[in-house]
Design a protein around this motif. Sequence first.
Motif, short mmCIF file in Angstrom:
data_model
loop_
_atom_site.label_atom_id
_atom_site.label_comp_id
_atom_site.label_asym_id
_atom_site.label_seq_id
_atom_site.Cartn_x
_atom_site.Cartn_y
_atom_site.Cartn_z
N ARG A 156 24.25 -115.12 57.54
CA ARG A 156 23.47 -114.68 56.18
C ARG A 156 23.67 -113.18 55.90
N SER A 157 23.52 -112.80 54.53
CA SER A 157 23.17 -111.59 54.56
C SER A 157 22.24 -111.21 53.36
N VAL A 158 21.03 -110.55 53.31
CA VAL A 158 20.19 -110.59 52.41
C VAL A 158 19.69 -109.18 52.13
N ALA A 176 20.10 -103.98 53.81
CA ALA A 176 20.23 -105.49 53.71
C ALA A 176 20.33 -105.92 55.27
#
Length: 293
Positions: free
Chosen positions: A178-180, A127
Amino acid sequence: MTKTAWVFPGQGSQAMGMGTDLLDIPSAKEKFAQAEDILGWSVNEICQNEEAKLAQTLYTQPCLYVVESILADLIRERGYKPDLVAGHSLGEYIALYVAGVFEWSTGLELVKRRSELMENAAGGMMAAMMNFDREQLETVIAQTPDVVLANDNSPAQVVISGTPDAVQTVMSQVKAKRSVPLKVSGAFHSHLMTAAATEFQEILENVEFQQATVPVLSNVEPEPAVDAQVLKQRLTQQMTGSVRWREISLALPTQGIEKVVEIGPGNVLTGLIKRTVSDVTLENVRNAAELPN
């Protein structure tokens, strides 16, 4: 003369249609044909028509190696050469090829085997995290088994890697803008790649490396090196080790680098360097149209 570094992007920079405009250049067309003999499939075909395959590690890595190395060769044919090279993960193989550490076909054979091993090492997760508290992140990672900092890309962007549970734990505990989750098949640059890395190390041991013609900044050790054994040792650690790109960026001005040229699709690396250091000129060569005169 302006002291220049060439940098090469890795997985995630691939783009549909990349390399297509190189087919009009005879030397490039020849390389694509050679690649097909080595790989058993067509890079052009994948890049033009097979979006799902291009996103698969098995195909992504060889496609990037072929397109980026051809672009680098075309720049060299025009009389340019770097004073230093570096590459992000897979990109390090193109950097080593450009530095004369191994032959083009040897590099592609290595990338082919690497991509096969990494494709098969499934089960993990990665991630990306943007704009976070670094101290908090380091603390949470230290307290969470089975997760590591895989890519330290810039002061504001990292990638974590590990088991799905461990990655989710870090994402839930660290405050970030943001964490993707990333669309990858495994937990690259972590201990979960150990079996693949061990097998790959045996392959690397049978490949002769030459002294580099220009210094290479390696992912696992961002200190310039030209020694063949040092570069091979660093490469053996790369599959499980962190990509220390932020430190590579910081090392560029200390090595007297005034200009950085990113060779390959996209502009990920120039973007990361821009956010890390301010006193270098940045350029991109993504396709035939951007080749220098």
